[in-house]
Design an enzyme around this catalytic site. Structure first.
Site: not given
Ligand code: PLP
Length: 356
Positions: A101, A168, A192
């Site tokens: 990511w 993030d 998530k």
């Molecule tokens: C799942 C995830 C993303 C991407 O998320 P989307 O909403 O599918 O764009 C980005 N960063 C991390 C750490 C993730 O786990």
């Protein structure tokens, strides 16, 4: 049979949230209309936005300097939106390079300005979180990934750097207590730990915006979303509502302190099972193990399919590891009950006894 969802996302949510959400889809709050047909500008919906923002402020303790936004395009869209708004062409931003990511975030930032890699764990296949950061004084910001969902690593401490800090937190937001004030921006795809897919939570300190001369497309400009209170265009109304239900549940259960305690216990139990098994090996280095995404491999690869099948047959859904890492991954977010983790542990123990 009750099944437990260990997928990394879209992911498990509290059972009561599923029940409340399904009722609201039929009729919202006795108004004779479904939640998903009401206007995003209706009184009912603006109250949902207000309460969701209010609860996020309560959970984090953040004050008026921070704005809470509900955007679309996933966390992935933030990878480009952040540098678009904050990184000038001749500016430098620092990024952690700690897995799939963060690499995607770096790739987008390079379209807008200069990227300095502040630390990297590529030397060990991204199985740990570095703790030393090299951040040039001129950095516009440092971008961190607090939890790398695929490798199963998590930052155990947040660096104190001399520039804006952007995180993030897609896969560990609101899973633990943090000093929220140390961040200038936090973002997370909801699917998530917060709600369904389709909505992205952004918490941003307003004062970091508006420093560039670059023209920014309206829909990608944070200032527009702040001004219009996340209602510039039609947001994910259902997504925001389910996020609200999840936050109500989180606060009712006791908030971040309780989530952290439970998450640590669940993760420890699972890591203990992996560590005592002669058959399985944890992927992440011990000091960087994620409490959210537990990754491990099997020492007899010919038995990998058999363990996946055993887990599935016993109601543990989605433990196959990401294709880039292999092995197994159990995502045990806030809503994963301890009983789900214990079920998986029994399978690990039994399988190890039989085949170890
Ligand atoms: C799942 C995830 C993303 C991407 O998320 P989307 O909403 O599918 O764009 C980005 N960063 C991390 C750490 C993730 O786990």
């Amino acid at each position: 049979m009750k099944k437990y969802n260990f997928y990394s996302g879209p992911a498990i949510l509290p059972q009561e949230v599923f029940e409340q959400a399904s009722k609201a889809v039929i009729e919202y709050d006795h108004i004779g209309l479904s939640l998903i047909e009401i206007s995003h500008r209706s009184k009912e919906f603006t109250q949902i936005v207000d309460e969701t923002q209010q609860r996020i402020k309560e959970i984090t303790g953040l004050g008026d300097a921070y704005k809470v936004l509900f955007l679309q395009g996933g966390a992935t869209q933030q990878f480009c939106m952040i540098p678009y708004n904050l990184l000038g062409e001749s500016d430098t931003a620092s990024y952690m390079d700690v897995g799939a990511w963060s690499k995607k975030a770096i790739k987008e930032a390079r379209l807008f300005g200069q990227v300095h890699v502040a630390c990297s764990s590529s030397d060990e296949s991204y199985t740990y979180m570095p703790t030393a950061f090299d951040v040039p004084e001129s950095s516009r910001y440092l971008h961190i990934t607090t939890n790398e969902t695929i490798q199963g690593t998590q930052m155990k401490s947040i660096p104190n750097v001399g520039c804006n800090l952007i995180a993030d937190m897609s896969s560990d937001i609101f899973s633990r207590q943090l000093n929220w004030n140390q961040f200038d921006m936090i973002y997370a795809g909801a699917q998530k730990n917060l709600g369904p897919s389709g909505v992205t939570l952004v918490i941003v300190k307003e004062s970091i915006l508006g420093k560039l001369t670059r023209n920014i497309p309206t829909i990608l400009d944070y200032r527009v979303h702040i001004k219009d209170n996340s209602l510039h265009n039609t947001p994910s109304t259902f997504g925001i509502y389910v996020m609200l239900l999840t936050l109500r549940w989180l606060q009712k259960e006791g908030g971040l302190a309780v989530m952290e305690q439970r998450n640590k216990e669940k993760a420890q139990l699972l890591y203990d099972a992996i560590d005592r098994s002669p058959l399985f090996t944890g992927v992440a280095r011990k000091d960087s193990r994620s409490d959210m995404n537990v990754t491990w491999t099997i020492n007899k690869p010919e038995l990998e399919d058999a363990f996946n099948t055993l887990a599935k047959d016993n109601g543990c859904i989605g433990i196959k590891g990401h294709r880039s890492v292999g092995g197994f991954r159990a995502s045990i977010y806030n809503a994963m009950p301890r009983a789900g983790v214990e079920l998986l542990i029994n399978l690990i123990d039994d399988f190890s006894k039989k085949h170890g």
